[in-house]
Design a protein around this motif. Structure first.
Motif, PDB file in Angstrom:
ATOM      1  N   GLU A 118     102.751  35.113  68.023  1.00  0.00           N
ATOM      2  CA  GLU A 118     101.648  35.508  68.905  1.00  0.00           C
ATOM      3  C   GLU A 118     100.322  35.507  68.140  1.00  0.00           C
ATOM      4  OE1 GLU A 118     103.677  38.479  72.204  1.00  0.00           O
ATOM      5  OE2 GLU A 118     103.300  39.253  70.184  1.00  0.00           O
ATOM      6  N   LYS A 119     100.346  36.011  66.915  1.00  0.00           N
ATOM      7  CA  LYS A 119      99.135  36.009  66.093  1.00  0.00           C
ATOM      8  C   LYS A 119      98.639  34.593  65.842  1.00  0.00           C
ATOM      9  CE  LYS A 119      99.510  40.297  63.403  1.00  0.00           C
ATOM     10  NZ  LYS A 119      99.614  40.859  62.030  1.00  0.00           N
ATOM     11  N   GLN A 120      99.545  33.737  65.442  1.00  0.00           N
ATOM     12  CA  GLN A 120      99.169  32.355  65.133  1.00  0.00           C
ATOM     13  C   GLN A 120      98.609  31.644  66.353  1.00  0.00           C
ATOM     14  OE1 GLN A 120     102.817  30.767  63.473  1.00  0.00           O
ATOM     15  NE2 GLN A 120     102.260  31.359  61.369  1.00  0.00           N
ATOM     16  N   ALA A 121      99.203  31.914  67.520  1.00  0.00           N
ATOM     17  CA  ALA A 121      98.733  31.273  68.745  1.00  0.00           C
ATOM     18  C   ALA A 121      97.328  31.747  69.113  1.00  0.00           C
ATOM     19  CB  ALA A 121      99.700  31.564  69.887  1.00  0.00           C
ATOM     20  N   ARG A 122      97.076  33.067  68.978  1.00  0.00           N
ATOM     21  CA  ARG A 122      95.765  33.610  69.310  1.00  0.00           C
ATOM     22  C   ARG A 122      94.705  33.125  68.321  1.00  0.00           C
ATOM     23  NH1 ARG A 122      92.202  34.773  73.081  1.00  0.00           N
ATOM     24  NH2 ARG A 122      90.997  36.690  72.734  1.00  0.00           N
ATOM     25  N   ILE A 123      95.049  33.073  67.036  1.00  0.00           N
ATOM     26  CA  ILE A 123      94.113  32.579  66.023  1.00  0.00           C
ATOM     27  C   ILE A 123      93.753  31.122  66.297  1.00  0.00           C
ATOM     28  CG2 ILE A 123      93.863  31.982  63.580  1.00  0.00           C
ATOM     29  CD1 ILE A 123      95.636  34.482  62.993  1.00  0.00           C
ATOM     30  N   ALA A 124      94.754  30.311  66.572  1.00  0.00           N
ATOM     31  CA  ALA A 124      94.517  28.891  66.855  1.00  0.00           C
ATOM     32  C   ALA A 124      93.652  28.724  68.100  1.00  0.00           C
ATOM     33  CB  ALA A 124      95.845  28.164  67.021  1.00  0.00           C
ATOM     34  N   GLU A 125      93.927  29.527  69.124  1.00  0.00           N
ATOM     35  CA  GLU A 125      93.159  29.466  70.371  1.00  0.00           C
ATOM     36  C   GLU A 125      91.685  29.775  70.127  1.00  0.00           C
ATOM     37  OE1 GLU A 125      93.031  31.792  74.717  1.00  0.00           O
ATOM     38  OE2 GLU A 125      94.355  32.494  73.109  1.00  0.00           O
ATOM     39  N   LEU A 126      91.417  30.818  69.334  1.00  0.00           N
ATOM     40  CA  LEU A 126      90.034  31.230  69.097  1.00  0.00           C
ATOM     41  C   LEU A 126      89.284  30.272  68.169  1.00  0.00           C
ATOM     42  CD1 LEU A 126      90.550  35.074  68.919  1.00  0.00           C
ATOM     43  CD2 LEU A 126      89.107  33.856  70.541  1.00  0.00           C
ATOM     44  N   LEU A 127      89.984  29.761  67.152  1.00  0.00           N
ATOM     45  CA  LEU A 127      89.318  28.803  66.267  1.00  0.00           C
ATOM     46  C   LEU A 127      88.959  27.522  67.020  1.00  0.00           C
ATOM     47  CD1 LEU A 127      91.252  29.210  62.885  1.00  0.00           C
ATOM     48  CD2 LEU A 127      89.019  30.136  63.549  1.00  0.00           C
ATOM     49  N   ALA A 159      89.380  38.525  69.152  1.00  0.00           N
ATOM     50  CA  ALA A 159      90.832  38.358  69.003  1.00  0.00           C
ATOM     51  C   ALA A 159      91.666  39.403  69.731  1.00  0.00           C
ATOM     52  CB  ALA A 159      91.201  38.301  67.517  1.00  0.00           C
ATOM     53  N   PRO A 160      91.365  40.708  69.621  1.00  0.00           N
ATOM     54  CA  PRO A 160      92.208  41.714  70.296  1.00  0.00           C
ATOM     55  C   PRO A 160      91.947  41.858  71.793  1.00  0.00           C
ATOM     56  CG  PRO A 160      91.009  42.642  68.411  1.00  0.00           C
ATOM     57  CD  PRO A 160      90.356  41.352  68.779  1.00  0.00           C
ATOM     58  N   ARG A 161      91.122  40.988  72.338  1.00  0.00           N
ATOM     59  CA  ARG A 161      90.714  41.047  73.753  1.00  0.00           C
ATOM     60  C   ARG A 161      90.105  42.419  74.090  1.00  0.00           C
ATOM     61  NH1 ARG A 161      95.243  37.507  74.134  1.00  0.00           N
ATOM     62  NH2 ARG A 161      94.625  35.546  75.137  1.00  0.00           N
ATOM     63  N   PRO A 162      88.970  42.740  73.463  1.00  0.00           N
ATOM     64  CA  PRO A 162      88.342  44.043  73.701  1.00  0.00           C
ATOM     65  C   PRO A 162      87.747  44.141  75.101  1.00  0.00           C
ATOM     66  CG  PRO A 162      86.883  42.650  72.443  1.00  0.00           C
ATOM     67  CD  PRO A 162      88.181  41.899  72.558  1.00  0.00           C
ATOM     68  N   VAL A 196      90.175  36.258  61.341  1.00  0.00           N
ATOM     69  CA  VAL A 196      90.296  36.263  62.806  1.00  0.00           C
ATOM     70  C   VAL A 196      91.489  37.097  63.249  1.00  0.00           C
ATOM     71  CG1 VAL A 196      90.680  34.829  64.850  1.00  0.00           C
ATOM     72  CG2 VAL A 196      89.129  34.046  63.053  1.00  0.00           C
ATOM     73  N   GLY A 197      92.588  37.028  62.499  1.00  0.00           N
ATOM     74  CA  GLY A 197      93.791  37.749  62.898  1.00  0.00           C
ATOM     75  C   GLY A 197      93.878  39.170  62.414  1.00  0.00           C
ATOM     76  N   PHE A 198      92.835  39.658  61.722  1.00  0.00           N
ATOM     77  CA  PHE A 198      92.907  40.971  61.082  1.00  0.00           C
ATOM     78  C   PHE A 198      93.206  42.106  62.071  1.00  0.00           C
ATOM     79  CE2 PHE A 198      90.978  44.917  59.520  1.00  0.00           C
ATOM     80  CZ  PHE A 198      91.596  45.029  58.281  1.00  0.00           C
ATOM     81  N   GLY A 199      92.615  42.038  63.269  1.00  0.00           N
ATOM     82  CA  GLY A 199      92.782  43.141  64.223  1.00  0.00           C
ATOM     83  C   GLY A 199      93.946  42.975  65.188  1.00  0.00           C
ATOM     84  N   LEU A 200      94.788  41.966  64.958  1.00  0.00           N
ATOM     85  CA  LEU A 200      95.901  41.710  65.894  1.00  0.00           C
ATOM     86  C   LEU A 200      97.137  42.501  65.475  1.00  0.00           C
ATOM     87  CD1 LEU A 200      95.439  37.863  66.423  1.00  0.00           C
ATOM     88  CD2 LEU A 200      94.845  39.717  68.005  1.00  0.00           C
ATOM     89  N   HIS A 201      97.054  43.807  65.643  1.00  0.00           N
ATOM     90  CA  HIS A 201      98.168  44.672  65.275  1.00  0.00           C
ATOM     91  C   HIS A 201      99.228  44.683  66.378  1.00  0.00           C
ATOM     92  CE1 HIS A 201      95.511  45.973  62.113  1.00  0.00           C
ATOM     93  NE2 HIS A 201      94.621  46.432  62.992  1.00  0.00           N
ATOM     94  N   GLY A 202     100.466  44.845  65.976  1.00  0.00           N
ATOM     95  CA  GLY A 202     101.553  44.945  66.946  1.00  0.00           C
ATOM     96  C   GLY A 202     101.946  43.639  67.589  1.00  0.00           C
ATOM     97  N   LYS A 203     101.456  42.535  67.069  1.00  0.00           N
ATOM     98  CA  LYS A 203     101.801  41.225  67.610  1.00  0.00           C
ATOM     99  C   LYS A 203     102.811  40.545  66.692  1.00  0.00           C
ATOM    100  CE  LYS A 203      98.581  41.358  70.885  1.00  0.00           C
ATOM    101  NZ  LYS A 203      98.910  41.419  72.321  1.00  0.00           N
TER     102      LYS A 203
END
Length: 355
Positions: free
Chosen positions: A111-120, A151-154, A100-107
Motif C-alpha cells: 500500500e505504501k509503495q502504491a501511494r508513493i508511486a501514485e503521488l510521484l 500522502a496520508p490523505r489529510p 513521501v512515505g514518511f507519514g504512511l503509518h499503519g499501511k
C-alpha cells in the motif's frame, strides 16, 4: 478533504494582539489564501489552524469538528492536517520515496509503495524516487514536500509562503502546477503569502489581511475590481486615485468624463449609507481602465514608462496634473514628454470618500 471555518478567532502575544476576530469559511475542496504584508498575522493564523498555537477567543472547525477553542485544542497530530513549510523541511537522510512515505503509518508495504508511486507520478517526479533532497532543484524539493503532505490523505493542507525561496519565473509556473495537483486530489488547502500574483494563480478565495484582521474575503476577481476599502485597493493590483464628484447613485464625474455603474463608497462618520450629489470622492482607476486611442481628443502626457515585453506601463499626467496608469501594447512606443490620446474603458466604478 473538509470545510474549514474560523469563527471570530483572536490571538495575542505578550499583550500584543496578532489576529483579531478572524472569520471566514473555506469550502470543501477549495483553495484559499491569506494575503498580506509581513506582520499582518497570516502565519499566526496558519499556526492556530494547524494546532501549533492556542486561540484566545472564537472557534476553529475542520470538517464540522471543533479543533480549537479558548482553553482547549485538539493536538496537531490528530487534526489530519498536512503542512508544507517555507523551507520544505525534507529529511536529508531519506530518499524522495522515503520522504513521501514518511507519514504512511499503519499501511502495508504494498500500500505504501502504491501511494508513493501514485503521488510521484502526480507531482512529475516518477523517475526520482531513489534520489536524495540535496540532488534536487528547489522546485523539485517543493513538489516532494507537497507529495509528502498529501500522502496520508489529510482533511486539509496548509502551506506557509511555499514559493518564497524560488525565482520569479519558477514561482509563477509552480503556482499553476500546485493548483492543478491540489485540484486533481480534490484537497482543501490554505496558503499564506505576501505575493498577490501567487495568491491569484493558486486560490479560489483570498483574504486580504491588515493588522490582524481580514479586510476582504472574496474571489480574486472581486478583490481587484471591487475592493472593499482603500487598503485592499492599494495592496491588490496597481492603480491610481483621481478626484471625482458624485452626480447621483449611479454616476460619478472625473476630469476624463462621467463614469456610470454601481458606485461603492466608504461613507463618513455620520453613518450615511451612500454618498449624495456633490459628494467629493477619490475614484480608483486601474491601468486597464485607460486605453490608448490615437483618434481621441483627450490627451495625457507620458511622464514615465516601464517596458514589460508585450506592453508598456505608462504613467500619464492628466491635464489637471493628476496622474494615472495605462497599459499600452508595446508597439506604441511613445517618448517621455509626448502627449497621447486616451479614452476610458471602465467596467467597475470604485470610489472612496475623499480623505
Amino acid at each position: 478533504m473538509a470545510e474549514l471555518v474560523l469563527d471570530s478567532v483572536s490571538q495575542s502575544y505578550a499583550q500584543r494582539q496578532i489576529i483579531a476576530d478572524l472569520t471566514f469559511t473555506l469550502p470543501e475542496g477549495a483553495i484559499g489564501c491569506l494575503l498580506g504584508p509581513s506582520g499582518c498575522g497570516k502565519t499566526t493564523a496558519l499556526r492556530c489552524i494547524s494546532g501549533f498555537e492556542p486561540i484566545q477567543s472564537g472557534e476553529i472547525r475542520i470538517g464540522g469538528e471543533v479543533v480549537s477553542r479558548p482553553g482547549w485544542m485538539l493536538p496537531a497530530e490528530k487534526r489530519r492536517v498536512g503542512m508544507v513549510f517555507q523551507d520544505y523541511a525534507l529529511f536529508p537522510h531519506l530518499t524522495v520515496a522515503g520522504n513521501v512515505g514518511f507519514g504512511l503509518h499503519g499501511k502495508s508495504v504494498a500500500e505504501k509503495q502504491a501511494r508513493i508511486a501514485e503521488l510521484l507520478e502526480l507531482v512529475g517526479l516518477a523517475g526520482h524516487a531513489d534520489q536524495y533532497p540535496h540532488q534536487l532543484s528547489g522546485g523539485q524539493q517543493q513538489r516532494v514536500a507537497l507529495a509528502r503532505a498529501l500522502a496520508p490523505r489529510p482533511r486539509l493542507i496548509l502551506m506557509d509562503e511555499p514559493f518564497s525561496n524560488l525565482d520569479v519565473e519558477l514561482r509563477e509556473r509552480l503556482s499553476i502546477e500546485v493548483r492543478d495537483i491540489l485540484k486533481r486530489e480534490a484537497t482543501t488547502a490554505l496558503i499564506v503569502t505576501h505575493d498577490q500574483h501567487e495568491a491569484f494563480a493558486l486560490a479560489d478565495w483570498v483574504g486580504v489581511m491588515h493588522q490582524g484582521r481580514i479586510q476582504q474575503w472574496d474571489a480574486p476577481y472581486n478583490l481587484y475590481h471591487e475592493p472593499a476599502n482603500r487598503f485592499v485597493a492599494d495592496f491588490v493590483g496597481q492603480g491610481s486615485l483621481v478626484s471625482g464628484e458624485v452626480l447621483n447613485d449611479n454616476q460619478v464625474e472625473i476630469e476624463l468624463g462621467v463614469l456610470s455603474g454601481h458606485i461603492p463608497v466608504e461613507c463618513d462618520a455620520s453613518g450615511c449609507d451612500e454618498c449624495v450629489r456633490g459628494c467629493h470622492v477619490d475614484v480608483l482607476l486601474r491601468p486597464d481602465d485607460i486605453v490608448h486611442d490615437d483618434d481621441s481628443l483627450l490627451l495625457a502626457e507620458v511622464e514615465n514608462k516601464a517596458f514589460r515585453g508585450a506592453e508598456f506601463l505608462y504613467t500619464l499626467k492628466l491635464p489637471s496634473g493628476q496622474r494615472a496608469l495605462s497599459l499600452v501594447p508595446s508597439h506604441h512606443n511613445h517618448a517621455i514628454g509626448e502627449k497621447i490620446g486616451i479614452k476610458l474603458a471602465v467596467d467597475h466604478v470604485v470610489a472612496f470618500r475623499r480623505e
